[in-house]
Design a protein around this motif. Structure first.
Motif, mmCIF file in Angstrom:
data_model
loop_
_atom_site.group_PDB
_atom_site.id
_atom_site.type_symbol
_atom_site.label_atom_id
_atom_site.label_comp_id
_atom_site.label_asym_id
_atom_site.label_seq_id
_atom_site.Cartn_x
_atom_site.Cartn_y
_atom_site.Cartn_z
ATOM 1 N N LYS A 197 0.828 -1.205 0.000
ATOM 2 C CA LYS A 197 0.000 0.000 0.000
ATOM 3 C C LYS A 197 0.865 1.260 0.000
ATOM 4 O O LYS A 197 0.615 2.193 -0.767
ATOM 5 C CB LYS A 197 -0.926 0.001 1.216
ATOM 6 C CG LYS A 197 -1.830 1.213 1.280
ATOM 7 C CD LYS A 197 -2.747 1.157 2.491
ATOM 8 C CE LYS A 197 -3.624 2.400 2.508
ATOM 9 N NZ LYS A 197 -4.531 2.433 3.641
ATOM 10 N N ASP A 198 1.887 1.293 0.856
ATOM 11 C CA ASP A 198 2.762 2.464 0.934
ATOM 12 C C ASP A 198 3.423 2.756 -0.416
ATOM 13 O O ASP A 198 3.435 3.899 -0.870
ATOM 14 C CB ASP A 198 3.840 2.267 1.997
ATOM 15 C CG ASP A 198 3.287 2.315 3.411
ATOM 16 O OD1 ASP A 198 2.130 2.755 3.599
ATOM 17 O OD2 ASP A 198 4.010 1.890 4.335
ATOM 18 N N TYR A 199 3.991 1.740 -1.042
ATOM 19 C CA TYR A 199 4.636 1.935 -2.347
ATOM 20 C C TYR A 199 3.647 2.439 -3.387
ATOM 21 O O TYR A 199 3.963 3.334 -4.177
ATOM 22 C CB TYR A 199 5.267 0.628 -2.840
ATOM 23 C CG TYR A 199 6.675 0.410 -2.361
ATOM 24 C CD1 TYR A 199 7.749 1.077 -2.951
ATOM 25 C CD2 TYR A 199 6.944 -0.468 -1.323
ATOM 26 C CE1 TYR A 199 9.046 0.874 -2.509
ATOM 27 C CE2 TYR A 199 8.239 -0.679 -0.875
ATOM 28 C CZ TYR A 199 9.286 -0.005 -1.476
ATOM 29 O OH TYR A 199 10.557 -0.207 -1.038
ATOM 30 N N LEU A 200 2.457 1.877 -3.396
ATOM 31 C CA LEU A 200 1.466 2.271 -4.401
ATOM 32 C C LEU A 200 0.917 3.671 -4.139
ATOM 33 O O LEU A 200 0.722 4.452 -5.075
ATOM 34 C CB LEU A 200 0.344 1.240 -4.461
ATOM 35 C CG LEU A 200 0.786 -0.111 -5.043
ATOM 36 C CD1 LEU A 200 -0.266 -1.177 -4.746
ATOM 37 C CD2 LEU A 200 1.049 0.001 -6.533
ATOM 38 N N GLU A 201 0.678 4.012 -2.868
ATOM 39 C CA GLU A 201 0.185 5.354 -2.554
ATOM 40 C C GLU A 201 1.233 6.415 -2.886
ATOM 41 O O GLU A 201 0.880 7.509 -3.343
ATOM 42 C CB GLU A 201 -0.247 5.444 -1.101
ATOM 43 C CG GLU A 201 -1.561 4.745 -0.849
ATOM 44 C CD GLU A 201 -2.030 4.830 0.594
ATOM 45 O OE1 GLU A 201 -3.241 4.656 0.810
ATOM 46 O OE2 GLU A 201 -1.203 5.047 1.504
ATOM 47 N N LEU A 202 2.493 6.117 -2.666
ATOM 48 C CA LEU A 202 3.554 7.058 -3.045
ATOM 49 C C LEU A 202 3.571 7.315 -4.548
ATOM 50 O O LEU A 202 4.029 8.355 -4.994
ATOM 51 C CB LEU A 202 4.922 6.536 -2.593
ATOM 52 C CG LEU A 202 5.208 6.631 -1.101
ATOM 53 C CD1 LEU A 202 6.505 5.900 -0.754
ATOM 54 C CD2 LEU A 202 5.286 8.088 -0.658
ATOM 55 N N SER A 203 3.043 6.363 -5.303
ATOM 56 C CA SER A 203 2.976 6.506 -6.761
ATOM 57 C C SER A 203 1.638 7.084 -7.219
ATOM 58 O O SER A 203 1.361 7.139 -8.414
ATOM 59 C CB SER A 203 3.208 5.150 -7.430
ATOM 60 O OG SER A 203 4.511 4.693 -7.142
ATOM 61 N N GLY A 204 0.787 7.485 -6.275
ATOM 62 C CA GLY A 204 -0.446 8.185 -6.616
ATOM 63 C C GLY A 204 -1.695 7.329 -6.738
ATOM 64 O O GLY A 204 -2.730 7.818 -7.181
ATOM 65 N N PHE A 205 -1.638 6.075 -6.331
ATOM 66 C CA PHE A 205 -2.808 5.205 -6.400
ATOM 67 C C PHE A 205 -3.605 5.288 -5.104
ATOM 68 O O PHE A 205 -3.042 5.514 -4.040
ATOM 69 C CB PHE A 205 -2.387 3.744 -6.626
ATOM 70 C CG PHE A 205 -1.658 3.521 -7.925
ATOM 71 C CD1 PHE A 205 -2.354 3.418 -9.118
ATOM 72 C CD2 PHE A 205 -0.278 3.418 -7.944
ATOM 73 C CE1 PHE A 205 -1.689 3.209 -10.307
ATOM 74 C CE2 PHE A 205 0.397 3.211 -9.133
ATOM 75 C CZ PHE A 205 -0.311 3.110 -10.320
ATOM 76 N N GLU A 206 -4.927 5.088 -5.201
ATOM 77 C CA GLU A 206 -5.776 4.945 -4.026
ATOM 78 C C GLU A 206 -5.827 3.461 -3.709
ATOM 79 O O GLU A 206 -6.188 2.659 -4.565
ATOM 80 C CB GLU A 206 -7.190 5.455 -4.295
ATOM 81 C CG GLU A 206 -7.286 6.954 -4.381
ATOM 82 C CD GLU A 206 -8.717 7.421 -4.573
ATOM 83 O OE1 GLU A 206 -9.659 6.634 -4.309
ATOM 84 O OE2 GLU A 206 -8.889 8.558 -4.991
ATOM 85 N N VAL A 207 -5.465 3.096 -2.487
ATOM 86 C CA VAL A 207 -5.336 1.680 -2.141
ATOM 87 C C VAL A 207 -6.152 1.349 -0.900
ATOM 88 O O VAL A 207 -6.122 2.082 0.084
ATOM 89 C CB VAL A 207 -3.854 1.311 -1.883
ATOM 90 C CG1 VAL A 207 -3.716 -0.161 -1.565
ATOM 91 C CG2 VAL A 207 -2.986 1.696 -3.075
ATOM 92 N N GLU A 208 -6.876 0.234 -0.983
ATOM 93 C CA GLU A 208 -7.604 -0.282 0.164
ATOM 94 C C GLU A 208 -7.158 -1.708 0.400
ATOM 95 O O GLU A 208 -6.781 -2.413 -0.536
ATOM 96 C CB GLU A 208 -9.106 -0.195 -0.082
ATOM 97 C CG GLU A 208 -9.550 1.262 -0.244
ATOM 98 C CD GLU A 208 -11.045 1.407 -0.277
ATOM 99 O OE1 GLU A 208 -11.725 0.681 0.476
ATOM 100 O OE2 GLU A 208 -11.513 2.243 -1.040
#
Length: 127
Positions: free
Chosen positions: A53-64
């Protein structure tokens, strides 16, 4: 490795790049970098899920995140996400079954994350 609509990965650090490539290739309604794309991670190991989640959110994705297979399946079928990231070995409903159920009604890209290395597990994921 890429198998049609299923994508297998074991390296979390490469995940944002893999996700971006998959969504751009799939012609997602949104293009990566324009607006937020939503991703559901179904992973029972909370530390792994949070790292993804952290890696993806840093790339601008919304993650659940869902840490339970049954709850992950329910959300995958009832809500709309641009991508699913599924662990294969989950309590209750495993990643193979979640993938199968999603495929019955949606053609959303799926990334299968697993420590399993056997070809038979990859083939099952395609089934």
């Amino acid at each position: 490795m890429v198998f049609g609509q299923l994508h297998y990965t074991k390296r979390v650090v490469f995940m944002p790049f893999l996700v971006a490539e998959i969504l751009n290739f799939q012609g997602s309604a949104h293009h990566v970098g324009v607006g937020s794309l939503s991703i559901l991670i179904v992973e029972d190991e909370e530390s792994i899920a949070e790292l993804e989640k952290d890696y993806l959110e840093l790339s601008g994705f919304e993650v659940e995140i869902e840490n339970d297979g049954e709850l992950g399946l329910k959300r995958a079928l009832e809500e709309n996400f641009d991508l699913y990231i599924l662990d294969l070995m989950l309590p209750g409903v495993d990643g193979f079954e979640i993938c199968k159920k999603i495929r019955e009604s949606k053609n959303t890209p799926i990334i299968m994350v697993s420590a399993k290395k056997d070809d038979i597990d990859k083939i099952r994921g395609l089934g």
